[in-house]
Design a protein around this motif. Structure first.
Motif, PDB file in Angstrom:
ATOM      1  N   ASP A  10     -58.141 -13.906 -62.118  1.00 21.34           N
ATOM      2  CA  ASP A  10     -56.978 -13.187 -62.651  1.00 21.34           C
ATOM      3  C   ASP A  10     -57.021 -11.781 -62.066  1.00 21.34           C
ATOM      4  OD1 ASP A  10     -54.995 -11.871 -64.127  1.00 21.34           O
ATOM      5  OD2 ASP A  10     -55.509 -12.878 -65.998  1.00 21.34           O
ATOM      6  N   SER A  11     -55.929 -11.363 -61.444  1.00 21.38           N
ATOM      7  CA  SER A  11     -55.911 -10.056 -60.779  1.00 21.38           C
ATOM      8  C   SER A  11     -55.558  -8.920 -61.725  1.00 21.38           C
ATOM      9  CB  SER A  11     -54.920 -10.078 -59.618  1.00 21.38           C
ATOM     10  OG  SER A  11     -53.608 -10.348 -60.096  1.00 21.38           O
ATOM     11  N   GLY A  12     -55.139  -9.220 -62.960  1.00 22.63           N
ATOM     12  CA  GLY A  12     -54.692  -8.163 -63.852  1.00 22.63           C
ATOM     13  C   GLY A  12     -53.384  -7.557 -63.359  1.00 22.63           C
ATOM     14  N   LEU A  61     -56.532  -4.275 -55.677  1.00 19.85           N
ATOM     15  CA  LEU A  61     -56.380  -4.088 -54.238  1.00 19.85           C
ATOM     16  C   LEU A  61     -57.749  -3.912 -53.593  1.00 19.85           C
ATOM     17  CD1 LEU A  61     -53.645  -1.284 -54.397  1.00 19.85           C
ATOM     18  CD2 LEU A  61     -53.214  -3.728 -54.079  1.00 19.85           C
ATOM     19  N   VAL A  62     -57.874  -4.353 -52.354  1.00 16.00           N
ATOM     20  CA  VAL A  62     -59.051  -4.023 -51.562  1.00 16.00           C
ATOM     21  C   VAL A  62     -58.845  -2.615 -51.008  1.00 16.00           C
ATOM     22  CG1 VAL A  62     -60.428  -4.595 -49.530  1.00 16.00           C
ATOM     23  CG2 VAL A  62     -59.500  -6.432 -50.962  1.00 16.00           C
ATOM     24  N   LEU A  69     -54.247  -8.564 -54.512  1.00 14.26           N
ATOM     25  CA  LEU A  69     -54.986  -9.771 -54.859  1.00 14.26           C
ATOM     26  C   LEU A  69     -54.238 -10.599 -55.891  1.00 14.26           C
ATOM     27  CD1 LEU A  69     -58.609  -8.349 -55.015  1.00 14.26           C
ATOM     28  CD2 LEU A  69     -57.443  -9.458 -53.103  1.00 14.26           C
ATOM     29  N   ARG A  70     -54.379 -11.916 -55.760  1.00 10.86           N
ATOM     30  CA  ARG A  70     -53.766 -12.860 -56.692  1.00 10.86           C
ATOM     31  C   ARG A  70     -54.813 -13.894 -57.113  1.00 10.86           C
ATOM     32  NH1 ARG A  70     -48.762 -15.237 -53.473  1.00 10.86           N
ATOM     33  NH2 ARG A  70     -50.500 -15.644 -52.039  1.00 10.86           N
ATOM     34  N   ALA A  71     -54.539 -14.568 -58.221  1.00  9.74           N
ATOM     35  CA  ALA A  71     -55.430 -15.632 -58.671  1.00  9.74           C
ATOM     36  C   ALA A  71     -55.597 -16.665 -57.561  1.00  9.74           C
ATOM     37  CB  ALA A  71     -54.868 -16.289 -59.926  1.00  9.74           C
ATOM     38  N   GLY A  72     -56.824 -17.043 -57.306  1.00 12.18           N
ATOM     39  CA  GLY A  72     -57.127 -18.017 -56.265  1.00 12.18           C
ATOM     40  C   GLY A  72     -57.570 -17.412 -54.955  1.00 12.18           C
ATOM     41  N   ASP A  73     -57.371 -16.092 -54.765  1.00 11.34           N
ATOM     42  CA  ASP A  73     -57.818 -15.454 -53.532  1.00 11.34           C
ATOM     43  C   ASP A  73     -59.344 -15.492 -53.446  1.00 11.34           C
ATOM     44  OD1 ASP A  73     -55.289 -14.871 -52.678  1.00 11.34           O
ATOM     45  OD2 ASP A  73     -55.330 -12.766 -53.291  1.00 11.34           O
ATOM     46  N   VAL A  74     -59.856 -15.721 -52.240  1.00 12.64           N
ATOM     47  CA  VAL A  74     -61.287 -15.771 -51.990  1.00 12.64           C
ATOM     48  C   VAL A  74     -61.639 -14.666 -50.999  1.00 12.64           C
ATOM     49  CG1 VAL A  74     -63.213 -17.157 -51.145  1.00 12.64           C
ATOM     50  CG2 VAL A  74     -61.352 -18.252 -52.412  1.00 12.64           C
TER      51      VAL A  74
END
Length: 293
Positions: free
Chosen positions: A16-18, A22-23, A151-156
């Motif tokens: 969960d990105s909230g 961000l990177v 970032l989104r849910a599922g990002d690696v």
């Protein structure tokens, strides 16, 4: 977003990105002539501290989290440190806190709560985030859309190989974040002469309030009108992080790390570099006052 890197040994998966994650690293400096801003972590001392705690280079890429809510897992044992806005942290069912080194078991889930004060927190993973660099930086620039997307849910995200030893100190005292108005030192100009003398006086004696439409591009401020003496149209000119731009509606915009490199409205003053980490922690509704300094 899934990327690979030859120097990676493990991966971090976003559950969960909230609100916004961000990177970020120290930014991509030296590209303004091509219309590319510096970007980078809004609170750079917090980013550097998180990296030092886990033995990274101070400029290694981290995750900048706005108002908490990030949830992630790691597929291998690792260490993380979270600095900036203090918030509750959970590793599995165990409660932890910010500004300490946290050991994460393989498959462990880390959950960030919501900060009571401040706005941005920084998650450093031992080895650093190894997102693909763009123009020498892994930072996300929301204005130019360079770097990794939000970032989104599922990002690696790949995690780099640790380079240095783990520091002996594994906990630090969080810096104080005040509820009261934040005082920011400014240098007047370069277009202070475009404003009436009472406008400069109002800038230095009045309270401004952070509005809800603030972001990394600019912190919008509600406050008294700053009457202009010169009403000519200004030719676009270079602007810097910390610039206080006054558009015709009189509502100041304090440029953040993702600001445009040029602007067409006069800049009445510029916030000093040393105060920009404080700007990165301003929440909507918080008061701001400006002082010469």
């Amino acid at each position: 977003m899934t990327t690979t890197h030859p120097e990676s040994t493990a991966e971090l998966t976003v559950v969960d990105s909230g609100l916004l994650a961000l990177v970020q690293d120290a930014g991509r400096r030296g590209w303004a002539h091509l219309g590319v801003g510096g970007s980078g972590a809004f609170d750079r001392p917090a980013m550097a501290l998180a990296n030092r705690l886990v033995g990274n280079d101070e400029c290694a890429a981290v995750i900048e989290v706005t108002n908490g809510g990030l949830v992630f897992t790691c597929d291998a044992p690792t260490r993380v440190a979270i600095t900036g806005a203090a918030l509750p942290v959970k590793v599995g069912n165990r409660s932890r806190w910010t500004h300490e080194v946290i050991a994460i078991p393989a498959g462990g889930t880390v959950r960030l709560g919501v900060p009571e004060r401040g706005l941005r927190s920084y998650v450093a993973v031992r080895g650093g985030i190894r997102a693909e660099p763009v123009l020498g930086s892994r930072s996300t620039d929301l204005l130019s859309r360079l770097g990794p997307p939000p970032l989104r849910a599922g990002d690696v995200l790949p995690i780099g190989r640790p380079r240095g030893p783990v520091p002996a100190s594994d906990v630090v005292v969080p810096p104080p974040v005040l509820d009261e108005d934040e005082f920011l030192p400014v240098s007047l100009g370069p277009r202070a002469d475009w404003f009436e003398p009472e406008a400069v006086e109002a800038l230095l004696r009045s309270r401004f309030e952070v509005t809800a439409d603030s972001d990394r591009i600019g912190v919008r401020l509600a406050g008294p009108a700053l009457p202009r003496r010169i009403h000519d149209e200004l030719t676009s000119e270079g602007v810097v992080e910390g610039a206080l731009q006054a558009p015709p509606d009189g509502r100041l915009t304090l440029f953040g790390p993702d600001h445009p490199v040029t602007g067409g409205y006069p800049v009445i003053a510029v916030v000093r570099d040393r105060a920009m980490p404080l700007v990165g922690q301003l929440r909507p509704g918080q008061g701001v006052r400006f002082t010469r300094g």
